[in-house]
Enzyme design. Sequence first.
Site, short mmCIF file in Angstrom:
data_model
loop_
_atom_site.label_atom_id
_atom_site.label_comp_id
_atom_site.label_asym_id
_atom_site.label_seq_id
_atom_site.Cartn_x
_atom_site.Cartn_y
_atom_site.Cartn_z
N ASP A 96 -1.66 4.95 -6.00
CA ASP A 96 -0.03 4.43 -5.53
C ASP A 96 0.22 5.64 -6.82
O ASP A 96 1.29 6.21 -5.58
CB ASP A 96 0.34 3.55 -6.56
CG ASP A 96 -0.40 1.65 -5.64
OD1 ASP A 96 -1.35 1.43 -5.68
OD2 ASP A 96 0.50 1.25 -4.85
N GLY A 129 0.91 -0.92 0.44
CA GLY A 129 0.29 0.19 0.36
C GLY A 129 1.16 1.19 0.11
O GLY A 129 2.24 1.05 0.81
#
Length: 340
Positions: free
Chosen positions: A233, A45
């Site tokens: 991202d 993450g």
Amino acid sequence: MLTVEWKDNSVVLVDQTKLPSKLVYVKCKDYSEVAEAIKKLVVRGAPAIGVTAAFGLALAAHASKARTQHELMTDLHTAFKVLQATRPTAINLFWALDRVMGKAKRAKSAQEVKRVVLDEALKMFDEDISVNRQMGTIGAKLFKDGDIVLTHCNAGSLATVGYGTALGVIRAAKESGKRLSVIATETRPVMQGSRLTAFELKHDGIDVSLIPDTAVGYMMSRGVIRRVIVGADRVLRTGHVFNKIGTYQVAVLANKHKVPFYVAAPLSTFDFESSPGEVVIEERSVDEVVKVGKRRVVPKGVRVFNPAFDMTPPELITGIITEHGVLTPPFEKKLKTLLG
Ligand code: MRU
């Protein structure tokens, strides 16, 4: 539950490869262990990777036997290179490493380098939670009581230090009194949706159902899903969003079925320089696809390709929720206004 923590001069991580069957923590005592943890998805993450890498530099500074400031900077630079090479797509990794190195370079002595590196990493740790809460407050207003919301991958507490980006918005909407139900996609091949999103929402008492990735179109065609929210991202200034593989498919389907598609991303996830073609999409081991658990599900000799991220173009995105407000199209223009 904190995903990453600095404790007794080591970095403590929830081992996300073991979830949901076991909630165990791993202790990284040097920066190479941190780099391995990032590569192996023990921590994953974008925001969580960034803060973990910053702590990796703090470990390198702490362990260095350098006698001069110059030697210490050389040691830090070695760790910086190793940590930088762990994963290519999430920009928070590079943002965090550059920010810590910038502080270290401006320090006046070896002792000060050691201090500022850890201080900066701890600052990023604190900021991560407060920024997520700010995004939550801002984004919660976009949701209505009774909404059924689809999310892909895991952009929750486990993808950050705590609270989450996309799931942070869902948490904030719930905290503001709205009843929301979440539909999580499995997110093949690493199953961040079923292993992590379903785990943390259930843990926090938020209504969650799981569907296979392949059921998104069916659920949208039945009018079940009212909104989509995902994390990111990397977000380009043009509004192109790089996120877990499959996000683009969800966005295309949302567009087809007129379901609003939101992205929640802090400014640390923005890349103001790259153009879409310059972003490196990570390709991960084919073993993630070839095997389900320990069982091989693909005949030997078949070519397999395993891209971990894809790009969603701005025309499919309704809004990008940041800690400073919600960006709507045209994103580049709105970003300039938002950031003054
Ligand atoms: O490969 P992963 O699990 O690191 O990918 C994570 C994602 O794609 C998340 O959706 C993204 O980082 C947003 S996290 C707040």
